[in-house]
Scaffold this motif. Sequence first.
Motif, mmCIF file in Angstrom:
data_model
loop_
_atom_site.group_PDB
_atom_site.id
_atom_site.type_symbol
_atom_site.label_atom_id
_atom_site.label_comp_id
_atom_site.label_asym_id
_atom_site.label_seq_id
_atom_site.Cartn_x
_atom_site.Cartn_y
_atom_site.Cartn_z
ATOM 1 N N ASN A 126 -16.212 37.747 -44.728
ATOM 2 C CA ASN A 126 -15.604 38.991 -45.204
ATOM 3 C C ASN A 126 -14.262 39.193 -44.499
ATOM 4 O OD1 ASN A 126 -15.139 41.425 -46.403
ATOM 5 N ND2 ASN A 126 -16.707 42.550 -45.260
ATOM 6 N N GLN A 184 -17.082 39.150 -40.189
ATOM 7 C CA GLN A 184 -18.439 39.253 -40.713
ATOM 8 C C GLN A 184 -18.750 38.072 -41.623
ATOM 9 O OE1 GLN A 184 -19.195 42.781 -42.983
ATOM 10 N NE2 GLN A 184 -21.364 42.320 -43.288
ATOM 11 N N CYS A 206 -21.036 36.812 -44.461
ATOM 12 C CA CYS A 206 -21.799 37.536 -45.485
ATOM 13 C C CYS A 206 -22.713 36.609 -46.280
ATOM 14 C CB CYS A 206 -20.855 38.284 -46.417
ATOM 15 S SG CYS A 206 -19.484 37.301 -47.054
#
Length: 445
Positions: A77, A129, A131
Amino acid sequence: MVKSKQTCKKSTGGTAPRIALSLPASTGAVTAPGELNVREPSEHNEFCLICRDGSVGEDCLFLCSTCPRVMCSNCMNIPPASAHAVQADDVTFVCISCHVGMERHGRASQSPYFGFYRKGQPLLPSFLQICATLEVSLHSQLSSAPTLMLHLVLVDHDVTGGCFELASEFLRPYFPSGGFEFRSIVFDIGNASKIDEYRLQATAIIQSLMSSNWARVVVAITNHTDNEHGDPFIGYEGNKKSYVSARVHSVLDVLLSPWHPLIHGAAESYLWLFSCGALINNVTSFSGLQQAVIDHRITATIGFNAVRFQPSFATHLLLAFAELVIIERLPIHIVFPDMLGQSYKLGRHTDVFLLMPDNSGSLAVTKFAWTHSQLRPWGQYLPVQCPQCGWSNAWCSVNMHKDYIFECKNGQCRKKILLPGKRPGSCWISVVLRPMPSVPDEDED
């Protein structure tokens, strides 16, 4: 009347008279132009470490600056405001595997994963992040390092739908940019002239393969072995279609020596022996096999000891090898138990042997046997029926004076079989074997 029928055999045993191979004057490796260089480890994987997929369109693969792994933008992300900044020339990317590895080995303190760095400092304002779910071990890669598979098949041996070719088809999609070859070579080396023909055939194939730097070479030999001596079949001595055999060390010298430029030029080489268990069960032939593995400098050799071994039963083991060792680049001696875990039915057919030489010239030999508390306690077979009274499904375990034994359920029989040790449930066990000393051949004076 009891009905019966016949079907063709799939096992790889039989009998064949032993002959001494009449080797040509030169039995060394064929001469090939140029040197084989192992592919540089700086070349990166073709597929994302997280999702094991490629990247097209607006997605891209980010190359780790410290290892060959890659991660795709679809699995991370990345803030839209940083989408262009992460692709700047002065930005480096560290994959999640290297980040965790540095923490585990004390080269970095535990910290959030940022992924992208400029001059050693995190580029993103917050942690990166991920994901998606990690589908492989953090130690794994999705490697497309050049891989060559050579299948040496005894003349007139039917390998239709064989597991080695199936493994090649499994591997092929992992090499979208090339770097994968599968070659099948039929051999008939029953006399000196046929050996010359085999070497010429190998020379022509090697010439066509020298343009690539093969990092991994996987060789499989599919043939029969003599039930008594464990000698591999080598083909026909003359025009008559009657197989002959020869001592294992001589056979492997003839079969493998022409391929030395490829085998020795690779970082890893593997030999799969799809032949019946007499090759391993016979002390003399197993000793010769061990010496041949050392002499030909094979990274790892896999063999089987079923008396009537059927190669198709090893399919799951070979596919696990293709995935874990060839693609994920995990060391075979570490992941071999995991490979066997995907092949438990193979254990009802055969034990599996792993032979690996080390840098000192010695050989590590490990036997893997499948165990089951009722069917194969402690790796030893229970007879299908009681040999004394003939009852089937007759065995029950009994604890007698702290020793576990199996005895017949027939109250009139009570035949006892004492088997040492105990291992509950069902699993594979490994037994480290002492390498065998060289055993003089019985034909020698």
